[in-house]
Motif scaffolding. Sequence first.
Motif, PDB file in Angstrom:
ATOM      1  N   LEU A 143       0.856  -1.193   0.000  1.00 58.49           N
ATOM      2  CA  LEU A 143       0.000   0.000   0.000  1.00 58.49           C
ATOM      3  C   LEU A 143       0.890   1.241   0.000  1.00 58.49           C
ATOM      4  N   PRO A 144       0.426   2.312  -0.601  1.00 58.24           N
ATOM      5  CA  PRO A 144       1.233   3.534  -0.624  1.00 58.24           C
ATOM      6  C   PRO A 144       1.622   3.943   0.789  1.00 58.24           C
ATOM      7  N   GLU A 145       2.865   4.424   0.926  1.00 56.95           N
ATOM      8  CA  GLU A 145       3.353   4.798   2.247  1.00 56.95           C
ATOM      9  C   GLU A 145       2.544   5.914   2.875  1.00 56.95           C
ATOM     10  N   ASP A 146       2.077   6.831   2.044  1.00 55.59           N
ATOM     11  CA  ASP A 146       1.372   7.990   2.579  1.00 55.59           C
ATOM     12  C   ASP A 146      -0.120   7.747   2.777  1.00 55.59           C
ATOM     13  N   LEU A 147      -0.539   6.510   2.635  1.00 54.19           N
ATOM     14  CA  LEU A 147      -1.955   6.217   2.849  1.00 54.19           C
ATOM     15  C   LEU A 147      -2.209   6.133   4.353  1.00 54.19           C
ATOM     16  N   ASP A 148      -2.846   7.188   4.894  1.00 53.91           N
ATOM     17  CA  ASP A 148      -3.066   7.249   6.341  1.00 53.91           C
ATOM     18  C   ASP A 148      -4.450   6.718   6.682  1.00 53.91           C
ATOM     19  N   VAL A 149      -4.565   5.422   6.642  1.00 54.75           N
ATOM     20  CA  VAL A 149      -5.865   4.794   6.862  1.00 54.75           C
ATOM     21  C   VAL A 149      -5.714   3.674   7.881  1.00 54.75           C
ATOM     22  N   THR A 150      -6.514   3.708   8.946  1.00 56.30           N
ATOM     23  CA  THR A 150      -6.481   2.615   9.925  1.00 56.30           C
ATOM     24  C   THR A 150      -7.795   1.842   9.955  1.00 56.30           C
ATOM     25  N   LEU A 151      -8.833   2.433   9.389  1.00 57.33           N
ATOM     26  CA  LEU A 151     -10.184   1.869   9.468  1.00 57.33           C
ATOM     27  C   LEU A 151     -10.628   1.669  10.917  1.00 57.33           C
ATOM     28  N   ASN A 152     -10.059   2.457  11.804  1.00 59.21           N
ATOM     29  CA  ASN A 152     -10.429   2.377  13.226  1.00 59.21           C
ATOM     30  C   ASN A 152     -10.491   3.814  13.720  1.00 59.21           C
ATOM     31  N   CYS A 153     -11.670   4.384  13.747  1.00 60.35           N
ATOM     32  CA  CYS A 153     -11.797   5.825  13.893  1.00 60.35           C
ATOM     33  C   CYS A 153     -12.473   6.202  15.208  1.00 60.35           C
ATOM     34  N   ARG A 154     -11.875   7.150  15.835  1.00 59.00           N
ATOM     35  CA  ARG A 154     -12.403   7.627  17.109  1.00 59.00           C
ATOM     36  C   ARG A 154     -12.768   9.090  16.948  1.00 59.00           C
ATOM     37  N   TYR A 155     -13.950   9.447  17.415  1.00 55.72           N
ATOM     38  CA  TYR A 155     -14.394  10.830  17.260  1.00 55.72           C
ATOM     39  C   TYR A 155     -14.987  11.319  18.578  1.00 55.72           C
ATOM     40  N   VAL A 156     -14.594  12.502  18.917  1.00 55.91           N
ATOM     41  CA  VAL A 156     -15.182  13.128  20.100  1.00 55.91           C
ATOM     42  C   VAL A 156     -16.120  14.232  19.632  1.00 55.91           C
ATOM     43  N   TYR A 157     -17.382  14.087  19.979  1.00 58.85           N
ATOM     44  CA  TYR A 157     -18.342  15.138  19.643  1.00 58.85           C
ATOM     45  C   TYR A 157     -18.312  16.191  20.740  1.00 58.85           C
ATOM     46  N   ARG A 158     -18.257  17.428  20.314  1.00 54.73           N
ATOM     47  CA  ARG A 158     -18.215  18.531  21.275  1.00 54.73           C
ATOM     48  C   ARG A 158     -19.262  19.548  20.842  1.00 54.73           C
ATOM     49  N   PRO A 159     -20.274  19.759  21.652  1.00 60.19           N
ATOM     50  CA  PRO A 159     -21.293  20.733  21.242  1.00 60.19           C
ATOM     51  C   PRO A 159     -20.719  22.149  21.229  1.00 60.19           C
ATOM     52  N   PRO A 160     -21.295  23.033  20.409  1.00 62.41           N
ATOM     53  CA  PRO A 160     -20.751  24.377  20.259  1.00 62.41           C
ATOM     54  C   PRO A 160     -21.159  25.288  21.417  1.00 62.41           C
ATOM     55  N   PHE A 161     -20.501  25.148  22.548  1.00 57.94           N
ATOM     56  CA  PHE A 161     -20.861  25.953  23.714  1.00 57.94           C
ATOM     57  C   PHE A 161     -19.808  27.005  24.028  1.00 57.94           C
ATOM     58  N   GLN A 162     -20.252  28.069  24.640  1.00 63.12           N
ATOM     59  CA  GLN A 162     -19.360  29.044  25.266  1.00 63.12           C
ATOM     60  C   GLN A 162     -19.600  28.964  26.773  1.00 63.12           C
ATOM     61  N   PRO A 163     -18.584  29.275  27.562  1.00 66.34           N
ATOM     62  CA  PRO A 163     -18.860  29.350  28.999  1.00 66.34           C
ATOM     63  C   PRO A 163     -19.848  30.491  29.254  1.00 66.34           C
ATOM     64  N   PRO A 164     -20.756  30.319  30.206  1.00 66.62           N
ATOM     65  CA  PRO A 164     -21.726  31.390  30.464  1.00 66.62           C
ATOM     66  C   PRO A 164     -21.074  32.571  31.186  1.00 66.62           C
ATOM     67  N   ASP A 165     -21.765  33.703  31.139  1.00 64.89           N
ATOM     68  CA  ASP A 165     -21.332  34.905  31.839  1.00 64.89           C
ATOM     69  C   ASP A 165     -21.719  34.740  33.316  1.00 64.89           C
ATOM     70  N   VAL A 166     -20.714  34.554  34.136  1.00 63.63           N
ATOM     71  CA  VAL A 166     -20.978  34.218  35.537  1.00 63.63           C
ATOM     72  C   VAL A 166     -21.639  35.384  36.269  1.00 63.63           C
ATOM     73  N   GLU A 167     -21.196  36.606  35.956  1.00 64.32           N
ATOM     74  CA  GLU A 167     -21.743  37.785  36.637  1.00 64.32           C
ATOM     75  C   GLU A 167     -23.248  37.916  36.407  1.00 64.32           C
ATOM     76  N   ARG A 168     -23.642  37.836  35.136  1.00 63.87           N
ATOM     77  CA  ARG A 168     -25.058  38.018  34.796  1.00 63.87           C
ATOM     78  C   ARG A 168     -25.856  36.721  34.887  1.00 63.87           C
ATOM     79  N   LYS A 169     -25.155  35.630  35.179  1.00 62.45           N
ATOM     80  CA  LYS A 169     -25.786  34.299  35.157  1.00 62.45           C
ATOM     81  C   LYS A 169     -26.506  34.127  33.811  1.00 62.45           C
TER      82      LYS A 169
END
Lengths: 267, 159, 164, 825
Positions: free
Chosen positions: D631-657
């Motif tokens: 297989l080509p040396e530069d073929l970066d394939v493992t067929l074993n994929c890990r994904y972390v889903y991260r929702p699009p959050f911001q930290p809340p404004d603590v002062e104003r709650k």
Amino acid sequence: MLLSEVGYARPATLEQALGVLAEYPGARALAGGQTLINVMKARAAAPDVLVDLAGIPELKGIELGPDGTLELGPMTTYTELIASAEARARPILGEVCAQIADVQVRNRGTIGGNVCSSDPTNHLPPLLVALGATFTVTGAGGERTLPAADFFLGVYMTAAGPGELLTKITVPAGRSDGFASVPIGVDGTCIVNAAATVNGGVRVALGCVAATPVVVEAPSADAEAVRGAVRAAGLEPPSDVHASADYRAHLAEVVAARAVAQAERGS
Amino acid sequence: MKVAGERGFEAPREAVWRVLNDPAAMAATMPGVESFDVQDDRHWRANVKIPLGLGTLGMTMSMEKTEEREPEFASLAIKGNGVGAILSMTTAFNLSDDGAGTKMDWEADVRIAGPVGSMGQRVLQPIVNQQVQQVLAALDEQIRKASTGTDGPTAPTEA
Amino acid sequence: MEGIPVVTAQSVTVDVNGTTYEREVEARRLLIHFLRDDLDLTGSHVGCDTGNCGACSVLVDGTLVKSCMLLAVQADGARVETVEGLADDEQLSPLQQAFSDHHALQCGYCTPGMLMSATALLRENARPSDEEIARAIQGNICRCTGYWNIVKAVKAASGQEVAE
Amino acid sequence: MTEPTTVAEPVVVEEAEAKRGYAGQSVPRKEDKRLVQGEGVFFDDVKRHNMGYVHFVRSPYAHAKIRSVDVSKALEHPGVLGTLTGDEVATLTDPFFQISSPPGAHLRDFCLAVGKARFVGEPVAAVVATTRETARDASELVEVDYEPLPALTDAREALADDAPLLHDEAGTNLTWEGVYEWGDLDQAFAEADRVISISELHFDRFNSTPLECNGALVEFNRGTGQWTIITNNQFPGFAAIMMGPAMRVGLDKLRFVTQDIGGGFGNKITSHPQLVACCLLARKLKRPVQWTEWRTDFHLSMSHGNERWFQDTQVAVKEDGTLLGFRTTALDDAGAWLRYEPLGGVIWAQVTPGMYRWRHIRLDFKQVVTNKAPVSPNRGYSRMQHLWFTERVIDIVAHELGLDPVEVRKRNYIRAEEMPYETPNGCVYDSGDYAKMLDTALELVGYDGLAEKRADAESRGKLLGVGIGSTLDSGTNNFGQSRLINPELQFSGNNEVATVKLDIFGEIVVTLGTTPQGQSHETTAAQVVADMLGCSVDDVNVRAGHDSYWNSHAGFSGTYASQFAVTGLGAVKGATEMLAGEMKQLASVVLGCAPDDIELADGFARMRENHEAALPFMALGAIINANNAGLPEDLDVTLNCRYVYRPPFQPPDVERKFGNLTLTYAAQVHVAVVEVDPETGVYELVDYAAVDDCGKRINPQVVEGQVMGATAQALGAATHETFTYDEDGNLLTPNFYDYHVPHALDMPPLKTGNIESPSPFTSLGTKGMGEGGGAGIHAVCAALQDALRPRGKPIVYDSCNPYHRVWELLSDPESSRRRVSVEAR
């Protein structure tokens, strides 16, 4: 959930059973076990020996006499009673047994166990008191018979003393009976119950309002008369998480009147 | 759980007082007493097996007289330790003359914790009531015995 | 009088789903613990300690019981049926299949007991009504489904039409 | 009860992209085959050679000093393997990390009571023996010398000068308080035509009582120092964070393993104290130990739902029923320890205005400790209490102003065209059409013909009432909200992990970070994967359960807070996209084309233009895993994929709650029709409709199952389920004798309906769901208040209304009415 160590005996005859009970003062009869085993799981009671009555044929069976008298073996399960053609001579018996707990409990639980456990929320103590049943108690000294009303002495306490067994329940003929209750959820534990007969006078036995069934005789089957009679009985029911004493006393009036009304319809 | 009542005895107040203050006589009124020992005039201990129909409830009870005004008033604090339950109780009685007899006003506050407590109040409250009734009936007997000198049963009949 | 034996432990022989087991067991051991711990038949479950929940329901000599309110010694000589015996060689029974088809289970913890109650019902009543089914499973608590789909599944397993 | 009826045609608000696939179909559950055969593996099914059984010695007192604990007699008992006491625990471990800012931060919480017991059922010591029965026998031989102290059992008395103090270290029973205020209250009350005051409402203590109680089998590997904890804890990520520092070990020393869990509903999040005790015992005794919690233990000591009092409420209303704002004090009873608290002090704020448009809100939150079992999340955690409050307010306002509760709702509901809607505190309701849901629900119960039914009931001596419960099921927490509780906390956002791999024989294997307890994750994950890879769901093997050894878990892994459809499936989708990309890339190399020329379909990677040029998945798996030379040396394939889903959050404004505390908002509108027997207070639900909107539904049957189950739990909570204590702190409902949960015969006829408003914020249009059933509590309360109106207009003031409470309302309506007053401005 886990029982204390306990001895177990499975007699084949009444005589053997009485022998074990006499020999071990801490022995208790095991009927269907649907109350006793649970009390033992909580370790609220820890009998030394359980005498399993399941192998004693003479404690089973239902017989209908020519005069309509029913003789019930105490080891008869609720399910057997419900299915029994003979027991239909007093239809209220089957109707009430069908309201007790659930299929599994009715398959194992026995009428003798129900009355001998004398839990104030049970169905059968007030019913059998109202019907004027008599209980036969057998011990080493022989047999004695007493009215149901005298059998119940307190919570978990009956006239069947140490070394004795309830061996027969006799229910006289009659048809005009009623039973009413307020349970916790459909067919749940009773908050208050009442059984009534109007064979002759109007007789009501109330459950859950004292340690043992309370008998009230009403001057007539009229709802107000029944309620008045219950009021006059001066009940002092226990209060718990399901009902205050006042509410129980109020419900007692209502269910008494309803039980009598049902009995009237059947007469 | 509070229970209270009033009871009449056909005996003079002194006789009633004597029984109520005699540990041995009192022991005879309590259900299922197996052993009893007096530590001093204010403290007693007992091993009891309270009959509960479906079995017995074993407990070690210790009693302390907390207040006393002879011959009319006394109060007691009782603690019981058992496998299925922990019991604590305070009780007090007041004696007064009632003709030739004696009237006793009593009250008790009973608290039960542990697995027995989990069996539900519907059961506990009547159980406490029936135990109290038994004690009172036995007390009658003890007082009758003490005031007449006859031998009655020394313990309540176990149901 | 000749006393009969009082034992704190004894040998118990039971037939469970067609297999015979013999074990020495303490008299105080509940049938449910005997099945789960001694025989390793862990399909039947424990959900309460007061005989209310029915997760331990099994058939003993054809009768539906809660195995937490029966001592193992009381079942000596009996024929016991548990959830493990319902499927035939990995082939789900119609009742098991109906539970899956109608989403009558979520966590699956009450399911073994529920299936045994339904089995007992269907043996006695081939075409139960909704009310009869509810009555038959009254002794089995389910905290996930609200029971509606269980009633539906039992009805479907009996060959009756159910609303989709 | 009867079979559920469903509206035949689901009302679809927005036509989703029409695409054939598994998503959106009621695919049969993968979990079922093992579960219907009794072949699930629950923690208590697992055994190990020589394992010992743990039994906890529990306090019989609600509040007592522990003078001494003597285990000598227990140790002499035959079969006993060892014990653990509070004194040992205090030296072997550190107190659990406290989420709270001071004074709650000062609590010293160990896995066993140290020095003092603070609720009936609190573990004081543990005994291990060779059998379950022996362990319990020996536990009775442990002699604990207690000095009973007065118990605090009513939160309202917690702040009195003479109140018993639970935690000397905190110096007060008020462990956390916060003031939340948004908008302009003065203006709202100035503009109001009417001000309705409600002195006190009470949300009762209960929990969902999963049928399986807690437990674990714990092994200690002395060589590696790692514990394997086979348990049904439903939030191992949280348990690990609590346990590691307490036990002074790194988190990798704690391996959590779970297969099947017998229900959780949030109640299995806070078992970490018992798990620590088991870990200590496994190490001390050099053998596996097993702990099974029994029902009474569970009721006495585990995870009660938050009990909450709403005091001194004032509501600003216009004459026509337009709601302007409210102020109230929420007094929250946390029980004896803060095991997940005081997060309940902020979680409610995800749904601050309920479903309504009022903009001016002030809530003073006070949390106190009492001598009762510690609280922890329970399905609908903290939002349920608050939404019950807002729904109660709506009905009280409507009835007191002589308005129709339906009209008041419709007038004030946030409107479909206002979505996405920013609440006064910065949360964003993503989508929904509440008025349409209400119409659907009303139609299901035949609302138009209700007068007739009312008359019919009356002719039978019954009182008929109808009540609405509308509620939000906010899903996917932003953990940043914890900073509103304690600004020092370093938590924010959320995450979840999945791995998807193509194995050597073409098997697709999915691992999840979640710990499902009946939510059908194996099935729904397989649906998503199968659609994306173009294969059958049967070809997707989703591993059952959770194992932190798999490396497929993240900090917030677990199953809680209505989020799997967003975070869990988001992770699955992400990992599957990665795998699909790799499969295409590999196929393109083999087939000599560009990756874009490849499509995945029918179990093949094939050229779009030439279906004959195709590689079965098995070939791809084999090439990478076993036949990869050349297989080509530069073929970066493992067929074993890990994904972390991260929702699009911001930290809340603590002062104003202020800030977005949650990603999605599923909604529920329930309508209950109740018939009350005025002679007894006994009532029956004679009709019931539940309408749900959780956005895109991956598996409608599974969604409906969640709706039904949550509804049943709510009906139980509304009628009988309560953890009631006496004044000494004894729990009066410690098992299923007195704690009545619904049985089959208790269930009303149920009609369900649904609306689909896809979430614009999630990758699949899904919303988390499953917790919205609280609507049932609100609906039953409203129906009772409606039914009882002819009898003196009593106010339903408690969330739990057993018969005795209904009878009290009937026989003395005035005392409930004294809680409410209306002031005309």
